[in-house]
Write a protein that holds these residues in place. Structure first.
Motif, PDB file in Angstrom:
ATOM      1  N   PHE A  89      43.378  52.252  33.504  1.00  0.00           N
ATOM      2  CA  PHE A  89      42.591  51.266  33.779  1.00  0.00           C
ATOM      3  C   PHE A  89      43.639  49.795  33.816  1.00  0.00           C
ATOM      4  CE2 PHE A  89      40.419  47.375  31.936  1.00  0.00           C
ATOM      5  CZ  PHE A  89      39.448  47.341  33.064  1.00  0.00           C
ATOM      6  N   ILE A  90      43.300  49.095  35.055  1.00  0.00           N
ATOM      7  CA  ILE A  90      44.035  47.673  34.900  1.00  0.00           C
ATOM      8  C   ILE A  90      43.070  46.587  35.064  1.00  0.00           C
ATOM      9  CG2 ILE A  90      45.672  46.214  36.161  1.00  0.00           C
ATOM     10  CD1 ILE A  90      46.754  49.126  37.221  1.00  0.00           C
ATOM     11  N   ALA A  91      43.072  45.628  34.249  1.00  0.00           N
ATOM     12  CA  ALA A  91      42.597  44.258  34.300  1.00  0.00           C
ATOM     13  C   ALA A  91      43.410  43.168  34.683  1.00  0.00           C
ATOM     14  CB  ALA A  91      41.512  44.153  33.365  1.00  0.00           C
ATOM     15  N   ARG A  92      43.243  42.127  35.293  1.00  0.00           N
ATOM     16  CA  ARG A  92      44.341  41.210  35.698  1.00  0.00           C
ATOM     17  C   ARG A  92      43.407  39.749  35.834  1.00  0.00           C
ATOM     18  NH1 ARG A  92      49.324  40.506  38.976  1.00  0.00           N
ATOM     19  NH2 ARG A  92      49.274  42.843  38.987  1.00  0.00           N
ATOM     20  N   LEU A  93      43.988  39.039  34.820  1.00  0.00           N
ATOM     21  CA  LEU A  93      43.512  37.841  34.685  1.00  0.00           C
ATOM     22  C   LEU A  93      44.524  36.940  35.725  1.00  0.00           C
ATOM     23  CD1 LEU A  93      42.955  36.796  31.015  1.00  0.00           C
ATOM     24  CD2 LEU A  93      41.353  37.900  32.500  1.00  0.00           C
ATOM     25  N   PHE A 147      44.182  44.373  21.967  1.00  0.00           N
ATOM     26  CA  PHE A 147      44.757  43.689  23.410  1.00  0.00           C
ATOM     27  C   PHE A 147      43.529  43.605  24.275  1.00  0.00           C
ATOM     28  CE2 PHE A 147      49.070  46.268  23.383  1.00  0.00           C
ATOM     29  CZ  PHE A 147      49.439  45.508  22.271  1.00  0.00           C
ATOM     30  N   ALA A 148      42.508  44.173  24.594  1.00  0.00           N
ATOM     31  CA  ALA A 148      41.326  44.052  25.565  1.00  0.00           C
ATOM     32  C   ALA A 148      40.472  42.919  24.887  1.00  0.00           C
ATOM     33  CB  ALA A 148      40.280  45.196  25.576  1.00  0.00           C
ATOM     34  N   GLN A 149      40.215  42.734  23.600  1.00  0.00           N
ATOM     35  CA  GLN A 149      39.475  41.839  22.994  1.00  0.00           C
ATOM     36  C   GLN A 149      40.174  40.293  23.380  1.00  0.00           C
ATOM     37  OE1 GLN A 149      36.389  42.226  22.015  1.00  0.00           O
ATOM     38  NE2 GLN A 149      36.002  40.079  21.993  1.00  0.00           N
ATOM     39  N   ALA A 150      41.637  40.491  23.167  1.00  0.00           N
ATOM     40  CA  ALA A 150      42.251  39.009  23.244  1.00  0.00           C
ATOM     41  C   ALA A 150      42.345  38.662  24.602  1.00  0.00           C
ATOM     42  CB  ALA A 150      43.591  39.446  22.809  1.00  0.00           C
ATOM     43  N   VAL A 151      42.515  39.550  25.396  1.00  0.00           N
ATOM     44  CA  VAL A 151      42.448  39.197  27.011  1.00  0.00           C
ATOM     45  C   VAL A 151      41.042  38.671  27.450  1.00  0.00           C
ATOM     46  CG1 VAL A 151      42.429  40.108  29.275  1.00  0.00           C
ATOM     47  CG2 VAL A 151      44.244  40.839  27.648  1.00  0.00           C
ATOM     48  N   MET A 152      39.973  39.498  26.903  1.00  0.00           N
ATOM     49  CA  MET A 152      38.468  39.006  27.079  1.00  0.00           C
ATOM     50  C   MET A 152      38.290  37.534  26.600  1.00  0.00           C
ATOM     51  SD  MET A 152      36.174  42.221  27.124  1.00  0.00           S
ATOM     52  CE  MET A 152      36.697  42.985  25.640  1.00  0.00           C
ATOM     53  N   ASP A 162      49.723  29.865  33.705  1.00  0.00           N
ATOM     54  CA  ASP A 162      50.409  29.709  34.677  1.00  0.00           C
ATOM     55  C   ASP A 162      51.166  31.232  35.206  1.00  0.00           C
ATOM     56  OD1 ASP A 162      50.918  27.016  34.422  1.00  0.00           O
ATOM     57  OD2 ASP A 162      52.521  27.280  32.655  1.00  0.00           O
ATOM     58  N   ARG A 163      50.563  32.098  34.447  1.00  0.00           N
ATOM     59  CA  ARG A 163      51.077  33.598  35.086  1.00  0.00           C
ATOM     60  C   ARG A 163      49.902  34.512  34.828  1.00  0.00           C
ATOM     61  NH1 ARG A 163      55.905  34.850  32.833  1.00  0.00           N
ATOM     62  NH2 ARG A 163      56.397  33.174  31.149  1.00  0.00           N
ATOM     63  N   ASP A 164      49.805  35.439  35.456  1.00  0.00           N
ATOM     64  CA  ASP A 164      48.915  36.606  35.415  1.00  0.00           C
ATOM     65  C   ASP A 164      48.926  37.229  34.273  1.00  0.00           C
ATOM     66  OD1 ASP A 164      48.211  35.730  38.144  1.00  0.00           O
ATOM     67  OD2 ASP A 164      48.497  37.802  39.061  1.00  0.00           O
ATOM     68  N   VAL A 165      47.691  37.920  33.681  1.00  0.00           N
ATOM     69  CA  VAL A 165      47.895  38.370  32.352  1.00  0.00           C
ATOM     70  C   VAL A 165      47.287  39.711  32.663  1.00  0.00           C
ATOM     71  CG1 VAL A 165      47.058  38.823  30.186  1.00  0.00           C
ATOM     72  CG2 VAL A 165      47.482  36.488  30.725  1.00  0.00           C
ATOM     73  N   ILE A 166      48.148  40.819  32.625  1.00  0.00           N
ATOM     74  CA  ILE A 166      47.890  42.310  33.199  1.00  0.00           C
ATOM     75  C   ILE A 166      47.459  43.079  31.912  1.00  0.00           C
ATOM     76  CG2 ILE A 166      48.437  44.232  34.460  1.00  0.00           C
ATOM     77  CD1 ILE A 166      50.357  42.451  35.996  1.00  0.00           C
ATOM     78  N   LEU A 167      46.352  43.560  31.944  1.00  0.00           N
ATOM     79  CA  LEU A 167      45.940  44.697  30.843  1.00  0.00           C
ATOM     80  C   LEU A 167      46.025  45.969  31.456  1.00  0.00           C
ATOM     81  CD1 LEU A 167      45.068  45.578  28.133  1.00  0.00           C
ATOM     82  CD2 LEU A 167      42.747  45.539  28.714  1.00  0.00           C
ATOM     83  N   LEU A 168      46.811  46.933  30.834  1.00  0.00           N
ATOM     84  CA  LEU A 168      47.180  48.289  31.417  1.00  0.00           C
ATOM     85  C   LEU A 168      46.463  49.293  30.271  1.00  0.00           C
ATOM     86  CD1 LEU A 168      47.844  50.646  33.235  1.00  0.00           C
ATOM     87  CD2 LEU A 168      50.144  50.307  32.359  1.00  0.00           C
ATOM     88  N   VAL A 169      45.257  50.165  30.636  1.00  0.00           N
ATOM     89  CA  VAL A 169      45.289  51.167  29.662  1.00  0.00           C
ATOM     90  C   VAL A 169      45.590  52.445  30.115  1.00  0.00           C
ATOM     91  CG1 VAL A 169      43.180  51.959  28.201  1.00  0.00           C
ATOM     92  CG2 VAL A 169      43.307  49.629  28.616  1.00  0.00           C
ATOM     93  N   GLU A 170      46.456  53.221  29.632  1.00  0.00           N
ATOM     94  CA  GLU A 170      47.282  54.133  30.263  1.00  0.00           C
ATOM     95  C   GLU A 170      46.377  55.463  29.846  1.00  0.00           C
ATOM     96  OE1 GLU A 170      51.000  54.188  28.583  1.00  0.00           O
ATOM     97  OE2 GLU A 170      50.709  51.947  28.486  1.00  0.00           O
TER      98      GLU A 170
END
Length: 489
Positions: A89-93, A147-152, A162-170
């Motif tokens: 799973f990948i989420a990208r802000l 990690f997911a809660q912090a990104v949300m 200034d930069r994308d934040v990528i969350l990868l759940v492997e």
């Protein structure tokens, strides 16, 4: 000195079969979960209810669950299926693109469980005595939740980036073939970043709840598997011979379990134990200092023994100061009435960078002292290929402590735990960070929650857990880190 801290799986099979379960299945199923307000703990409960045991676990269902959470927030998401039917799973802000992305990687697959020895359902997501309990609570679904809660939270607060934040759940970290290396080969554009955060360093917590040290790992120990091969004459089991392959192998394994490698420190681990000495009380502080600064092998060994004896994290510190050697798999026999002509064992070794597997092989051969038992590298690499491979691994530099991500992690840790010392460290095990490290991308490791030794030793064991309070503190630290490293000024 008898070796105290080594995995002796080959000797424990008969003991395991006679263990009395900690509770009956009925009692386990009737454990009532405590209700908490922590959003991270509630998310972890939901993640634990997916049985994502590797192999064959429910990582696709878990990925779809996470996708639904992030889709509601309007976050760009991907679910990438592997040939094995698992899923990443990948989420990208999205940021403004003025800086390269920062990536947070966490694995959703978990190791198997011995259900009979758990006091709660390992996939029930139970909260008991202030701890979220279940397989993966600490390794590493707790990290997924933090990690997911912090990104949300970054998304919910509409933070300018200034930069994308990528969350990868492997999906395939626990010894699978479709993990981050496969993902990097097939979908690099989705996980390319300036630097990455993965599992790794420990946040030490005293029994009184005080957080004393934050380890940010900048490198992993080197993973090697060796093979012991014993030979003998096969014959009918009704006429046992004085010598056999199984006897030779058993004696070799017994010698290994009563032996230990000497402390083998490099520049990084010397600095690490010196840092520990600055926060420890006497006499432990002096032993830590003597270990770090010792030049005489016998005195270093004596200091190391005292550190393990007196330290709050004996298994961890034992592993960090030396190359570890642990028998993990034994194979012999084809039928119960045949004495086999060969027997094999796998010895898992974790090398301190600077050491080579060939040094350990030579040491083991001397300890075994039996011409009928041979030590070799497990796997298909030739000796020439192996020497080249491990030479590259051992010479690789640790990730720099001068990057924006490392500095943000250190500053955020101090803001949450002001009395804790932040220390760059070596990780005693291995991670799947090589997908980025092989491309020269700095990777840092952290288990983003304070824990004591009792919690640490439950990792891959029974009643794995992490405290609700630690989850909330870790979420605050990771959120602050993302704001510092990715937020627009």
């Amino acid at each position: 000195m008898k070796r105290k801290f080594i995995g002796t799986a080959f000797l424990t099979l008969s003991l395991l079969t006679s263990l009395t379960p900690l509770s009956s299945a009925a009692a386990v199923s009737n454990v009532q979960s405590e209700v908490v307000s922590s959003e991270t703990a509630k998310l972890l409960q939901e993640l634990l209810r997916f049985d994502s045991t590797n192999p064959g676990g429910q990582t696709l269902a878990l990925a779809e669950f996470l996708k639904s959470k992030f889709d509601k927030l309007g976050v760009e998401t991907d679910v990438i299926k592997t040939p094995s039917g698992q899923a990443h799973f990948i989420a990208r802000l999205k940021g403004n693109g003025s800086k390269k992305p920062v990536l947070l990687a966490a694995h959703s697959d978990v190791v198997p469980v011995e259900r009979k020895n758990w006091t709660v359902d390992p996939f029930g997501g139970v909260i008991k005595d202030g701890y979220v309990m279940g397989r993966g609570a600490m390794d590493f679904k707790g990290g997924v939740a933090v990690f997911a809660q912090a990104v949300m939270m970054v998304k919910e607060k509409n933070v300018s980036l200034d930069r994308d934040v990528i969350l990868l759940v492997e999906a395939d970290e626990e010894a699978g073939e479709y993990g981050t290396e496969w993902l990097a080969k097939n979908h690099w554009d989705k996980i390319d970043a300036e630097f990455a955060l993965n599992e790794g360093g420990w946040i030490f917590q005293n029994p009184d709840g005080k957080t004393t040290q934050v380890n940010i790992t900048t490198r992993d120990k080197i993973y090697v598997s060796l093979k012991l091969t014993a030979s003998g004459k096969p014959t009918h089991s009704s006429r046992p011979m004085p010598d056999s392959a199984i006897k030779s192998l058993s004696q070799a394994l017994a010698k290994i379990t009563n032996w230990d490698t000497n402390p083998t420190l490099n520049d990084q681990t010397r600095e690490y134990f010196l840092a520990l000495s600055r926060t420890a009380k006497e006499p432990l502080a002096s032993h830590l200092k003597n270990l770090a600064e010792g030049k005489d092998p016998s005195k270093s060994r004596e200091a190391g023994e005292k550190v393990v004896e007196l330290g709050s994290y004996p298994l961890l510190w034992h592993a960090l100061m030396r190359n570890t050697v642990a028998p993990t798999i034994v194979q012999a026999g084809v039928k119960e009435n045949v004495i086999p002509g060969s027997a094999e064992a796998i010895i898992n070794v974790r090398l301190v960078p600077g050491s080579t597997p060939f040094e350990v092989m030579e040491q083991l051969q001397k300890v075994i002292a039996d011409p009928e038992v041979k030590v070799s590298l497990a796997g298909d690499m030739s000796e020439e290929e192996a020497r080249k491979y491990y030479d590259q691994r051992t010479k690789a530099a640790p990730s720099s402590t001068e990057t924006e991500l490392y500095k943000a992690l250190a500053e955020s840790s101090k803001s949450v735990w002001p009395e804790a010392e932040v220390v760059p460290a070596l990780f005693e095990a291995g991670t799947d960070a090589s997908a980025w490290r092989n491309k020269g991308i700095p990777v840092y490791g952290i288990y983003p929650y304070p824990l004591d030794n009792d919690t640490l030793e439950r990792m891959h064991g029974n009643d794995e857990r992490i405290s609700v309070k630690s989850l909330d503190e870790g979420t605050e630290m990771i959120y602050n880190t993302l704001i510092k490293v990715a937020g627009s000024n």
